[in-house]
Design an enzyme around this catalytic site. Structure first.
Site, mmCIF file in Angstrom:
data_model
loop_
_atom_site.group_PDB
_atom_site.id
_atom_site.type_symbol
_atom_site.label_atom_id
_atom_site.label_comp_id
_atom_site.label_asym_id
_atom_site.label_seq_id
_atom_site.Cartn_x
_atom_site.Cartn_y
_atom_site.Cartn_z
ATOM 1 N N THR A 142 0.921 -1.216 0.161
ATOM 2 C CA THR A 142 -0.139 0.068 -0.050
ATOM 3 C C THR A 142 0.806 1.277 -0.106
ATOM 4 O OG1 THR A 142 -1.827 -1.253 1.308
ATOM 5 C CG2 THR A 142 -1.794 1.085 1.115
ATOM 6 N N LYS A 217 -7.113 1.897 -3.114
ATOM 7 C CA LYS A 217 -6.728 1.369 -1.612
ATOM 8 C C LYS A 217 -6.992 2.372 -0.603
ATOM 9 C CE LYS A 217 -5.022 -1.490 1.295
ATOM 10 N NZ LYS A 217 -6.080 -2.266 2.086
ATOM 11 N N LYS A 285 -0.228 5.419 8.408
ATOM 12 C CA LYS A 285 0.235 5.600 7.056
ATOM 13 C C LYS A 285 -0.545 5.870 6.155
ATOM 14 C CE LYS A 285 1.621 2.070 4.828
ATOM 15 N NZ LYS A 285 1.004 1.245 3.785
HETATM 16 N N1 LIG Z 1 -1.625 -6.443 7.524
HETATM 17 C C1 LIG Z 1 -2.733 -6.044 6.689
HETATM 18 O O1 LIG Z 1 -3.668 -6.590 7.320
HETATM 19 C C2 LIG Z 1 -2.473 -5.601 5.519
HETATM 20 C C3 LIG Z 1 -1.317 -4.777 5.250
HETATM 21 N N2 LIG Z 1 -1.319 -4.276 3.897
HETATM 22 C C4 LIG Z 1 -0.281 -3.504 3.480
HETATM 23 O O2 LIG Z 1 0.723 -4.313 3.046
HETATM 24 C C5 LIG Z 1 1.979 -3.853 3.276
HETATM 25 C C6 LIG Z 1 2.747 -4.989 4.329
HETATM 26 O O3 LIG Z 1 1.959 -4.977 5.318
HETATM 27 P P1 LIG Z 1 2.286 -6.168 6.614
HETATM 28 O O4 LIG Z 1 2.671 -7.139 6.064
HETATM 29 O O5 LIG Z 1 1.029 -5.902 7.239
HETATM 30 O O6 LIG Z 1 3.429 -5.571 7.626
HETATM 31 P P2 LIG Z 1 4.917 -5.940 8.160
HETATM 32 O O7 LIG Z 1 5.105 -4.967 8.805
HETATM 33 O O8 LIG Z 1 4.470 -7.310 8.808
HETATM 34 O O9 LIG Z 1 5.655 -6.299 6.797
HETATM 35 C C7 LIG Z 1 6.578 -5.113 6.057
HETATM 36 C C8 LIG Z 1 7.482 -5.742 5.440
HETATM 37 O O10 LIG Z 1 8.111 -4.458 4.778
HETATM 38 C C9 LIG Z 1 9.679 -4.806 4.939
HETATM 39 N N3 LIG Z 1 10.105 -3.718 5.133
HETATM 40 C C10 LIG Z 1 9.882 -2.646 6.109
HETATM 41 N N4 LIG Z 1 10.819 -1.492 5.828
HETATM 42 C C11 LIG Z 1 11.794 -2.329 4.956
HETATM 43 C C12 LIG Z 1 12.939 -1.453 4.273
HETATM 44 N N5 LIG Z 1 13.401 -0.339 4.507
HETATM 45 N N6 LIG Z 1 13.633 -2.240 3.555
HETATM 46 C C13 LIG Z 1 13.141 -3.397 3.136
HETATM 47 N N7 LIG Z 1 12.034 -4.034 3.772
HETATM 48 C C14 LIG Z 1 11.346 -3.196 4.512
HETATM 49 C C15 LIG Z 1 9.620 -5.838 6.319
HETATM 50 O O11 LIG Z 1 10.787 -6.349 6.419
HETATM 51 P P3 LIG Z 1 11.296 -6.726 7.886
HETATM 52 O O12 LIG Z 1 10.482 -8.233 8.301
HETATM 53 O O13 LIG Z 1 12.648 -6.948 7.719
HETATM 54 O O14 LIG Z 1 10.821 -5.807 8.811
HETATM 55 C C16 LIG Z 1 8.346 -6.692 6.068
HETATM 56 O O15 LIG Z 1 8.731 -7.590 4.874
HETATM 57 C C17 LIG Z 1 1.942 -2.281 4.143
HETATM 58 O O16 LIG Z 1 1.955 -1.544 2.713
HETATM 59 C C18 LIG Z 1 0.603 -2.551 4.589
HETATM 60 O O17 LIG Z 1 -0.077 -1.194 4.469
HETATM 61 C C19 LIG Z 1 -2.538 -4.238 3.201
HETATM 62 C C20 LIG Z 1 -3.663 -4.839 3.336
HETATM 63 C C21 LIG Z 1 -3.802 -5.852 4.648
HETATM 64 O O1 LIG Z 2 -5.206 -2.853 4.510
HETATM 65 C C1 LIG Z 2 -5.727 -3.292 5.432
HETATM 66 C C2 LIG Z 2 -6.820 -4.123 5.080
HETATM 67 O O2 LIG Z 2 -7.447 -4.705 6.034
HETATM 68 O O3 LIG Z 2 -7.269 -4.222 3.895
#
Ligand SMILES: NC(=O)C1=CN([C@@H]2O[C@H](COP(=O)(O)OP(=O)(O)OC[C@H]3O[C@@H](n4cnc5c(N)ncnc54)[C@H](OP(=O)(O)O)[C@@H]3O)[C@@H](O)[C@H]2O)C=CC1
Ligand SMILES: O=CC(=O)O
Length: 337
Positions: A142, A217, A285
């Site tokens: 996102t 989104k 965010k």
């Molecule tokens: N959780 C949810 O319900 C939902 C989330 N989203 C979106 O999906 C995306 C991921 O979310 P989610 O999986 O929940 O979050 P997490 O925080 O679990 O995962 C984030 C990921 O991004 C990586 N990351 C963060 N910073 C960096 C960086 N500087 N360089 C490289 N890798 C990085 C992390 O790596 P590391 O493990 O090393 O920290 C991890 O793999 C976001 O954009 C979120 O808004 C969308 C729909 C639903």
């Molecule tokens: O981004 C979060 C979700 O639930 O969709």
């Protein structure tokens, strides 16, 4: 909307159905509907190697579903230890995004926010260094439209194709292959990866130019963030006037404002527990990015702006990594002041 295609589970080939028979019983065969005239998304099975960057809350189950469906999946995560389970289940691993992209036909990225999604794509050892003609990059993170366009331009300079495909749906829908993909960008790539999207999701929307998927989104999550803040106020007010908040959850669930989110999160919120499905920092965010989107078209969104302030308070209370329903704690703090 012109150029919008909505698909609910494209028809799948028998071999793919056999591959993914672990997921669904044949009685749940996909329903397909196409609401525009473009020829995208015929459901042809993807052939080739799949890369997946970002093995977090969402990336892990999404990649796992591809592995379970029999695909040759290569993964990378900044924190390598988070890859261990998937490696044990058959994933390959490469030490940089560039090496993943170089060894795969199509690479997905599910990264935290605009800065990190851009870094993983275009930074040192970023994915674009491994991309080239015939390859595809699908960003399911996102982010805002500007970041998505920047990544798209960098990808296209390598002569690879780009699809923006953020998802609606949280940890459980990701585990269950029930995400909603909001895609935009290269139609041919959309068509090429349709069968992969159908493994990870229950429906996919094709929305036209890059930026439209991100915008959709952000609008959805702007609504969600405000809904959760409003629900939190209701739970606390009910309790303060002597009502049982659990009964409020039940009443809400039976009426016109019923939402799965309230029934799912309400009982835990009443107990002040917030097991993380969607981290609060990501919801804040998304509200911040939605405010930027609204600003770009001079659209007032005062309710979302107020909700954003509440999530910022929650972050300052150390709740960033809790579920976004922990925003209720910010209101409790305000009540005590
Ligand atoms: N959780 C949810 O319900 C939902 C989330 N989203 C979106 O999906 C995306 C991921 O979310 P989610 O999986 O929940 O979050 P997490 O925080 O679990 O995962 C984030 C990921 O991004 C990586 N990351 C963060 N910073 C960096 C960086 N500087 N360089 C490289 N890798 C990085 C992390 O790596 P590391 O493990 O090393 O920290 C991890 O793999 C976001 O954009 C979120 O808004 C969308 C729909 C639903
Ligand atoms: O981004 C979060 C979700 O639930 O969709």
């Amino acid at each position: 909307m012109a150029g919008t295609t909505i698909c609910h589970r494209a028809p799948l080939s028998l071999s793919l159905l056999r591959r993914r028979s672990y997921v669904r019983h044949p009685s749940l065969l996909p329903v397909y509907s196409q609401l525009s005239t473009d020829t995208a998304s015929k459901g042809k099975e993807f052939e080739g190697r799949v890369g997946f960057l970002g093995i977090g809350i969402m990336g892990c189950p999404m990649a796992l579903n591809l592995i379970k469906a029999g695909y040759d999946v290569t993964i990378w995560n900044r924190t390598k230890s988070k890859c261990d389970n998937l490696i044990n289940l058959g994933a390959k691993y490469e030490p940089t995004p560039a090496q993943v992209a170089s060894s795969c036909d199509v690479t997905f990225a599910m990264i935290a926010d605009p800065a990190s999604a851009a870094a993983v794509a275009t930074g040192e050892n970023g994915a674009i260094q491994g991309l080239g003609s015939g390859k595809g990059y699908v960003d399911v993170s996102t982010v805002d439209g500007a970041t998505s366009k920047l990544i798209c331009e960098s990808v296209q300079k390598t002569r690879a194709s780009f699809l923006e495909a953020p998802v609606s749906g949280s940890k459980k829908p990701a585990e269950d292959g029930q995400l909603i993909f909001l895609t935009a960008g290269d139609v041919a790539l959309y068509e090429r990866v349709a069968s992969l999207l159908d493994i990870m999701g229950k429906s996919r929307f094709y929305l036209g130019d890059v930026g439209n998927g991100a915008a959709m989104k952000l609008v959805v999550n702007m609504i969600m963030g405000s809904m959760m803040a409003s629900f939190s106020e209701g739970l606390l007010l009910a309790e303060k006037v002597g009502l049982d908040p659990n009964v409020l959850v039940e009443v809400v669930s039976q009426g016109a404002i019923s939402a799965p989110m309230y029934s799912l999160k309400g009982p835990a919120m009443v107990k002040a527990t917030y097991p993380t499905a969607f981290p609060l920092k990501h919801q804040q965010k998304d509200l911040r990015l939605a405010l930027g989107l609204a600003e770009s078209v001079s659209q007032p969104i005062p309710i979302a702006a107020a909700a954003n302030e509440l999530y910022k308070v929650a972050k300052s209370q150390g709740l960033s990594d809790q579920d976004f329903s922990a925003v209720i704690e910010a209101l409790k703090a305000k009540l005590q002041n």
